[in-house]
Design a protein around this motif. Structure first.
Motif, PDB file in Angstrom:
ATOM      1  N   VAL A   1       0.835  -1.196   0.000  1.00 57.56           N
ATOM      2  CA  VAL A   1       0.000   0.000   0.000  1.00 57.56           C
ATOM      3  C   VAL A   1       0.872   1.250   0.000  1.00 57.56           C
ATOM      4  CG1 VAL A   1      -1.787   1.304   1.205  1.00 57.56           C
ATOM      5  CG2 VAL A   1      -1.900  -1.199   1.152  1.00 57.56           C
ATOM      6  N   TYR A   2       1.769   1.326   0.965  1.00 56.97           N
ATOM      7  CA  TYR A   2       2.610   2.517   1.069  1.00 56.97           C
ATOM      8  C   TYR A   2       3.826   2.463   0.161  1.00 56.97           C
ATOM      9  CZ  TYR A   2      -0.005   4.765   4.729  1.00 56.97           C
ATOM     10  OH  TYR A   2      -0.980   5.415   5.427  1.00 56.97           O
ATOM     11  N   ASP A   3       4.325   1.278  -0.142  1.00 58.88           N
ATOM     12  CA  ASP A   3       5.504   1.093  -0.992  1.00 58.88           C
ATOM     13  C   ASP A   3       6.645   1.956  -0.471  1.00 58.88           C
ATOM     14  OD1 ASP A   3       7.065   0.043  -3.064  1.00 58.88           O
ATOM     15  OD2 ASP A   3       6.324   1.505  -4.519  1.00 58.88           O
ATOM     16  N   LYS A   4       7.038   2.974  -1.180  1.00 54.34           N
ATOM     17  CA  LYS A   4       8.147   3.816  -0.745  1.00 54.34           C
ATOM     18  C   LYS A   4       7.676   5.071  -0.016  1.00 54.34           C
ATOM     19  CE  LYS A   4      11.269   2.267  -4.400  1.00 54.34           C
ATOM     20  NZ  LYS A   4      10.741   0.960  -4.414  1.00 54.34           N
ATOM     21  N   GLU A   5       6.367   5.235   0.123  1.00 48.11           N
ATOM     22  CA  GLU A   5       5.830   6.394   0.833  1.00 48.11           C
ATOM     23  C   GLU A   5       6.005   6.201   2.343  1.00 48.11           C
ATOM     24  OE1 GLU A   5       4.543   9.114  -0.710  1.00 48.11           O
ATOM     25  OE2 GLU A   5       5.088   8.138  -2.584  1.00 48.11           O
ATOM     26  N   VAL A   6       5.938   7.278   3.070  1.00 49.40           N
ATOM     27  CA  VAL A   6       6.055   7.231   4.526  1.00 49.40           C
ATOM     28  C   VAL A   6       4.693   6.899   5.117  1.00 49.40           C
ATOM     29  CG1 VAL A   6       6.632   8.556   6.585  1.00 49.40           C
ATOM     30  CG2 VAL A   6       7.932   8.904   4.478  1.00 49.40           C
ATOM     31  N   ALA A   7       4.637   5.823   5.887  1.00 51.27           N
ATOM     32  CA  ALA A   7       3.393   5.424   6.551  1.00 51.27           C
ATOM     33  C   ALA A   7       3.268   6.196   7.862  1.00 51.27           C
ATOM     34  CB  ALA A   7       3.409   3.919   6.801  1.00 51.27           C
ATOM     35  N   GLY A   8       2.170   5.982   8.574  1.00 48.90           N
ATOM     36  CA  GLY A   8       1.923   6.672   9.839  1.00 48.90           C
ATOM     37  C   GLY A   8       2.928   6.331  10.926  1.00 48.90           C
ATOM     38  N   PHE A   9       3.524   5.167  10.853  1.00 46.38           N
ATOM     39  CA  PHE A   9       4.561   4.789  11.804  1.00 46.38           C
ATOM     40  C   PHE A   9       5.437   3.727  11.164  1.00 46.38           C
ATOM     41  CE2 PHE A   9       1.117   1.833  12.616  1.00 46.38           C
ATOM     42  CZ  PHE A   9       1.751   0.621  12.817  1.00 46.38           C
ATOM     43  N   ASP A  10       6.567   3.490  11.773  1.00 44.80           N
ATOM     44  CA  ASP A  10       7.504   2.493  11.274  1.00 44.80           C
ATOM     45  C   ASP A  10       7.816   1.528  12.410  1.00 44.80           C
ATOM     46  OD1 ASP A  10       9.180   1.208   9.501  1.00 44.80           O
ATOM     47  OD2 ASP A  10      10.758   2.721   9.549  1.00 44.80           O
ATOM     48  N   MET A  11       8.002   0.267  12.094  1.00 41.86           N
ATOM     49  CA  MET A  11       8.446  -0.709  13.083  1.00 41.86           C
ATOM     50  C   MET A  11       9.938  -0.906  12.879  1.00 41.86           C
ATOM     51  SD  MET A  11       5.614  -3.718  13.277  1.00 41.86           S
ATOM     52  CE  MET A  11       3.959  -3.397  13.826  1.00 41.86           C
ATOM     53  N   ILE A  12      10.709  -0.605  13.910  1.00 43.93           N
ATOM     54  CA  ILE A  12      12.157  -0.725  13.846  1.00 43.93           C
ATOM     55  C   ILE A  12      12.581  -1.976  14.603  1.00 43.93           C
ATOM     56  CG2 ILE A  12      14.367   0.393  14.401  1.00 43.93           C
ATOM     57  CD1 ILE A  12      12.634   1.920  12.337  1.00 43.93           C
ATOM     58  N   HIS A  13      13.397  -2.799  13.947  1.00 41.80           N
ATOM     59  CA  HIS A  13      13.961  -3.973  14.608  1.00 41.80           C
ATOM     60  C   HIS A  13      15.120  -3.478  15.469  1.00 41.80           C
ATOM     61  CE1 HIS A  13      16.337  -7.959  14.339  1.00 41.80           C
ATOM     62  NE2 HIS A  13      15.464  -8.021  15.315  1.00 41.80           N
ATOM     63  N   GLU A  14      14.937  -3.501  16.784  1.00 47.81           N
ATOM     64  CA  GLU A  14      15.928  -2.902  17.686  1.00 47.81           C
ATOM     65  C   GLU A  14      17.298  -3.557  17.578  1.00 47.81           C
ATOM     66  OE1 GLU A  14      14.914  -1.328  21.538  1.00 47.81           O
ATOM     67  OE2 GLU A  14      12.826  -1.910  21.192  1.00 47.81           O
ATOM     68  N   THR A  15      17.374  -4.843  17.254  1.00 46.88           N
ATOM     69  CA  THR A  15      18.660  -5.523  17.175  1.00 46.88           C
ATOM     70  C   THR A  15      19.543  -4.959  16.064  1.00 46.88           C
ATOM     71  OG1 THR A  15      17.654  -7.546  18.020  1.00 46.88           O
ATOM     72  CG2 THR A  15      19.772  -7.781  16.897  1.00 46.88           C
ATOM     73  N   CYS A  16      18.933  -4.721  14.869  1.00 45.92           N
ATOM     74  CA  CYS A  16      19.738  -4.239  13.740  1.00 45.92           C
ATOM     75  C   CYS A  16      19.497  -2.762  13.429  1.00 45.92           C
ATOM     76  CB  CYS A  16      19.498  -5.088  12.493  1.00 45.92           C
ATOM     77  SG  CYS A  16      17.880  -4.850  11.711  1.00 45.92           S
ATOM     78  N   GLY A  17      18.429  -2.180  13.985  1.00 45.43           N
ATOM     79  CA  GLY A  17      18.158  -0.765  13.781  1.00 45.43           C
ATOM     80  C   GLY A  17      17.462  -0.420  12.477  1.00 45.43           C
TER      81      GLY A  17
END
Length: 167
Positions: free
Chosen positions: A105-121
């Protein structure tokens, strides 16, 4: 508010899951619960959903054991709603939906939030692994089989009676 779909005659865990969490707004209520939202007013403000719809979703989630009401005020009586173990098990569902929406849906657009994998950042790129062998599972690795004499969704998740729904 009446349901728009009847899964009661299906024999399928996906249909059963939709019976519990498939209504509009329900997954967003659960998403916000994972972000620490516990009170009716917080959900109402964040989501902008009609009060009667939100009340119905919370009631259903409590009935199915996804959320548990905890009294935080006696006068007037007010509950907070916290995720149960069953509710916390929905985290993988939300992560999968996040991954699909980000990719398709968002592809390369910025979504409302991002999920960051804390181990790799990095932004999370969810994948599914087999719980038995740990191997990453691709769609072609999955074989669906139909079991015989399975109970229907209506048999494992009986619906409310018409009088309860009208109340």
């Amino acid at each position: 508010m009446g349901r728009t779909a009847d899964y009661s005659r299906q024999s399928c865990s996906i249909a059963a899951t939709l019976e519990v969490i498939g209504d509009p707004w329900t997954l967003l209520v659960i998403r916000d619960a994972f972000q620490g939202v516990k009170r009716f007013e917080q959900w109402q403000e964040r989501l902008g959903v009609a009060r009667n719809v939100l009340a119905a979703r919370l009631k259903t989630l409590v009935q199915h054991g996804v959320l548990e009401p905890v009294l935080y005020s006696e006068r007037p009586p007010r509950n907070e709603y916290v995720l149960t173990a069953k509710g916390r098990d929905l985290s993988d569902v939300l992560v999968s939906l996040y991954g699909w929406g980000s990719r398709h849906v968002y592809d390369k657009e910025v979504a409302g939030f991002d999920m960051i994998h804390e181990t790799c950042g990095h932004s999370l790129q969810p994948r599914i692994a087999c719980g038995c062998c740990g191997e990453i599972v691709n769609r072609r690795d999955i074989k669906l089989t139909r079991a015989e004499n399975c109970p229907t969704v209506g048999e494992v998740l009986p619906r409310e009676t018409a009088t309860e729904e009208a109340a």
